[in-house]
Design a protein around this motif. Structure first.
Motif, PDB file in Angstrom:
ATOM      1  N   VAL A  14      40.911  38.741  45.366  1.00  0.00           N
ATOM      2  CA  VAL A  14      40.852  39.283  46.384  1.00  0.00           C
ATOM      3  C   VAL A  14      40.634  41.145  45.883  1.00  0.00           C
ATOM      4  O   VAL A  14      41.362  41.342  45.996  1.00  0.00           O
ATOM      5  N   LEU A  15      39.272  41.518  45.640  1.00  0.00           N
ATOM      6  CA  LEU A  15      39.040  43.002  44.449  1.00  0.00           C
ATOM      7  C   LEU A  15      39.228  44.258  46.035  1.00  0.00           C
ATOM      8  O   LEU A  15      38.722  44.498  46.996  1.00  0.00           O
ATOM      9  N   SER A  16      40.713  44.426  45.497  1.00  0.00           N
ATOM     10  CA  SER A  16      40.671  45.892  46.669  1.00  0.00           C
ATOM     11  C   SER A  16      41.454  46.580  45.941  1.00  0.00           C
ATOM     12  O   SER A  16      42.025  45.955  45.166  1.00  0.00           O
ATOM     13  N   GLU A  66      38.862  58.015  39.073  1.00  0.00           N
ATOM     14  CA  GLU A  66      40.172  58.240  38.589  1.00  0.00           C
ATOM     15  C   GLU A  66      40.793  56.729  39.058  1.00  0.00           C
ATOM     16  O   GLU A  66      41.318  56.161  40.188  1.00  0.00           O
ATOM     17  N   ILE A  67      40.993  55.955  37.882  1.00  0.00           N
ATOM     18  CA  ILE A  67      41.721  54.326  38.521  1.00  0.00           C
ATOM     19  C   ILE A  67      43.029  54.024  38.365  1.00  0.00           C
ATOM     20  O   ILE A  67      43.414  54.556  37.467  1.00  0.00           O
ATOM     21  N   ASN A  68      43.562  54.020  39.293  1.00  0.00           N
ATOM     22  CA  ASN A  68      45.057  53.469  39.334  1.00  0.00           C
ATOM     23  C   ASN A  68      45.157  52.516  39.236  1.00  0.00           C
ATOM     24  O   ASN A  68      45.216  51.394  39.502  1.00  0.00           O
ATOM     25  N   LEU A  69      45.969  51.424  38.251  1.00  0.00           N
ATOM     26  CA  LEU A  69      46.259  49.892  38.098  1.00  0.00           C
ATOM     27  C   LEU A  69      47.501  49.996  39.460  1.00  0.00           C
ATOM     28  O   LEU A  69      48.401  50.366  39.407  1.00  0.00           O
ATOM     29  N   SER A  70      46.464  48.702  39.156  1.00  0.00           N
ATOM     30  CA  SER A  70      47.652  47.150  40.876  1.00  0.00           C
ATOM     31  C   SER A  70      48.144  45.888  39.887  1.00  0.00           C
ATOM     32  O   SER A  70      47.299  45.939  38.945  1.00  0.00           O
ATOM     33  N   TYR A  71      48.801  45.886  40.557  1.00  0.00           N
ATOM     34  CA  TYR A  71      49.419  43.940  40.364  1.00  0.00           C
ATOM     35  C   TYR A  71      49.664  43.504  41.569  1.00  0.00           C
ATOM     36  O   TYR A  71      50.881  43.183  41.647  1.00  0.00           O
ATOM     37  N   PRO A  72      48.324  42.874  41.651  1.00  0.00           N
ATOM     38  CA  PRO A  72      48.622  41.702  42.722  1.00  0.00           C
ATOM     39  C   PRO A  72      49.363  40.585  42.433  1.00  0.00           C
ATOM     40  O   PRO A  72      50.028  39.777  41.000  1.00  0.00           O
ATOM     41  N   ASP A  73      49.975  39.821  42.876  1.00  0.00           N
ATOM     42  CA  ASP A  73      50.972  38.424  42.818  1.00  0.00           C
ATOM     43  C   ASP A  73      50.250  37.204  43.010  1.00  0.00           C
ATOM     44  O   ASP A  73      50.333  36.829  44.402  1.00  0.00           O
ATOM     45  N   LYS A  74      49.408  37.191  42.097  1.00  0.00           N
ATOM     46  CA  LYS A  74      48.351  36.660  42.473  1.00  0.00           C
ATOM     47  C   LYS A  74      48.545  35.839  40.867  1.00  0.00           C
ATOM     48  O   LYS A  74      48.270  35.996  39.805  1.00  0.00           O
ATOM     49  N   GLU A 384      37.226  48.495  36.737  1.00  0.00           N
ATOM     50  CA  GLU A 384      36.620  49.486  37.773  1.00  0.00           C
ATOM     51  C   GLU A 384      37.559  49.258  38.923  1.00  0.00           C
ATOM     52  O   GLU A 384      37.408  50.560  39.679  1.00  0.00           O
ATOM     53  N   LEU A 385      38.570  48.378  39.233  1.00  0.00           N
ATOM     54  CA  LEU A 385      39.290  48.187  40.224  1.00  0.00           C
ATOM     55  C   LEU A 385      40.418  48.727  39.794  1.00  0.00           C
ATOM     56  O   LEU A 385      41.396  48.877  40.512  1.00  0.00           O
ATOM     57  N   GLY A 386      40.486  48.228  38.401  1.00  0.00           N
ATOM     58  CA  GLY A 386      42.849  48.699  37.943  1.00  0.00           C
ATOM     59  C   GLY A 386      42.996  47.478  38.410  1.00  0.00           C
ATOM     60  O   GLY A 386      44.716  47.686  37.985  1.00  0.00           O
ATOM     61  N   ILE A 387      42.781  46.904  38.860  1.00  0.00           N
ATOM     62  CA  ILE A 387      43.699  45.323  39.255  1.00  0.00           C
ATOM     63  C   ILE A 387      43.942  44.578  37.792  1.00  0.00           C
ATOM     64  O   ILE A 387      43.250  44.068  37.109  1.00  0.00           O
ATOM     65  N   THR A 388      45.155  44.057  38.391  1.00  0.00           N
ATOM     66  CA  THR A 388      45.541  44.055  36.365  1.00  0.00           C
ATOM     67  C   THR A 388      47.098  42.745  36.959  1.00  0.00           C
ATOM     68  O   THR A 388      47.849  42.536  37.418  1.00  0.00           O
ATOM     69  N   TYR A 389      46.358  41.540  35.752  1.00  0.00           N
ATOM     70  CA  TYR A 389      47.721  40.571  35.651  1.00  0.00           C
ATOM     71  C   TYR A 389      47.809  40.630  34.208  1.00  0.00           C
ATOM     72  O   TYR A 389      47.389  40.844  32.950  1.00  0.00           O
TER      73      TYR A 389
END
Length: 444
Positions: A14-16, A66-74, A384-389
């Protein structure tokens, strides 16, 4: 028994993300050539496949994001496999400096004795050195392992290439090199790129340096670079992309040129690009197309140049991580820059806290390999989303790079051995990184 750790990870994303952007700017439309003249009639328009013309942009034509990193619990959308090679052995060699013929003069010339420490070098006469795994890559389902046999001082006189098949348990030496005399040595750890190993050989008495490529499948070896000028010296090394590179220096030690390996031409390309009259800071080849990060004369900031486009950037240093017809990614050790030429957006990604090595594969950035020696993780990111695993546990990692459609890197442990003087205190310690695992990552 060697263990294989396989972690199959998959999930629907879920890209957010929250994107913070500066003021929008007008986005220039790419120019398209969509008709040609029909040779039969001379005037009938014919669709030419929408061939895109060469494009030129300045940095201020892009919308900065400016991209802020996020760390989804997935679970990450990748498959990670690991092969443990820590229990493999690679034999031993007697380096030429340890032989009776050379040991006395070689170690005495190093001027290691002083009033507090005195060595009797006959103690290590004909002493063999155990092989240490220095790097490892997967190719065609097998591990290819560069093994070095380091002596206690500076010379590099022996190395091997092993092929390990985990399924059969076989570990065979497929290539080896040893110096023919004390004046000959190899230059830095050989470099593995897909199915080839690159290595440099220097002969001090002849003042020659040659760079070779060994094909791990056919067993063929070819020369791809040679320098025999007594007024020049060559330093062969692995650049930020884990590719072969060369520095040319004059007698005074001044760097006169930096040359990068170009896989399309199977040669080294100098930083002085005569065809565009500018100095290359970094170059890379993707899908047979060359990309150059250049410093225009009289300018501080760099331009990205290819057969598709020229883009003036906002930074003064960097290395090309990835590029294609519509985007490119630069790592300048302050942050990651990604330019999207379709959306006309410039993404600023502050990911330095994750590591100092980066690779790109199938739409994902892979980041890790901190140089501090402190255990860390390797991460997979949607840039481009900053979603990081996180995709590994804490460990020491080196050599992250893209090989074909996969990403590979190694985990290592510190290896130390020492020799003690007959009198006094202290000693000489040999410290090295010993690779114990090889990781392969596949995007699902």
């Amino acid at each position: 028994m060697n263990k294989r750790i396989t972690c199959c990870i998959g999930a629907v994303l879920v890209l957010s993300s929250v994107l913070t952007a500066c003021e929008d700017k007008k986005k220039p439309e790419p120019k398209l050539t969509d008709t040609t003249v029909n040779e039969d009639t001379g005037d009938t328009p014919v669709d030419s496949g929408n061939v895109r013309e060469y494009r030129e942009y300045t940095d201020d034509e892009f919308r900065t994001v400016e991209i802020n990193l996020s760390y989804p619990d997935k679970e990450p959308p990748v498959e990670v496999s690991c092969i443990d090679i820590s229990e493999l052995t690679f034999g031993s060699r007697i380096p030429i400096c340890n032989t009776e013929e050379y040991i006395g003069n070689y170690f005495l010339d190093m001027n290691l004795n002083n009033e507090n420490m005195e060595y009797d070098w006959s103690d290590i006469s004909n002493m063999a050195i155990n092989g240490i795994a220095q790097s490892c890559s997967m190719y065609e389902g097998k591990c290819y392992i560069v093994v070095e046999y380091p002596n206690f001082i500076y010379g590099r006189y022996d190395f091997s290439l092993y092929r390990y098949d985990e399924k059969s348990g076989t570990n065979e030496e497929i290539f080896s090199w040893s110096s023919k005399d004390i004046n000959e040595h190899y230059c830095n750890t050989p470099i593995l790129i897909e199915n080839e190993m690159f290595y440099g050989i220097e002969n001090a008495s002849e003042s020659t340096t040659k760079i070779y490529a060994y094909d791990m499948i056919t067993g063929d070896t070819r020369t791809i670079f040679e320098e025999s000028d007594f007024d020049k010296s060559v330093w062969f090394y692995q650049d930020d992309r884990c590719f072969p590179a060369i520095q040319l220096m004059n007698k005074g030690g001044e760097v006169t040129d930096v040359m990068y390996y170009d896989s399309a031409s199977d040669s080294f390309i100098g930083s002085e690009l005569k065809d565009i009259g500018e100095k290359s800071i970094s170059n890379n080849t993707f899908n047979g197309v060359n990309y150059f990060l250049v410093k225009p004369e009289g300018k501080r900031k760099l331009d990205m140049v290819s057969e598709y486009y020229r883009v003036s950037t906002s930074f003064t240093s960097g290395a090309i991580i990835y590029a294609d017809e519509n985007k490119f990614i630069i790592n300048n050790n302050v942050c990651l820059h990604m330019y999207d030429l379709e959306k006309m957006e410039h993404y600023l990604i502050n990911a330095t806290e994750l590591g100092n090595a980066t690779a790109y594969c199938n739409g994902f950035l892979f980041i890790g390999c901190k140089s501090t020696g402190v255990g860390s993780r390797v991460y997979c990111m949607i840039p481009e989303l900053g979603i990081t695993y996180p995709i590994t546990e804490n460990d020491n990692y080196i050599g992250i790079k893209t090989i074909g459609d996969k990403v590979t890197f190694n985990a290592y442990e510190e290896y130390n051995t020492s020799i003690q003087p007959r009198s006094g205190e202290g000693g000489i310690v040999l410290s090295s990184n010993k690779v114990n695992k090889v990781y392969t990552v596949t995007v699902k």
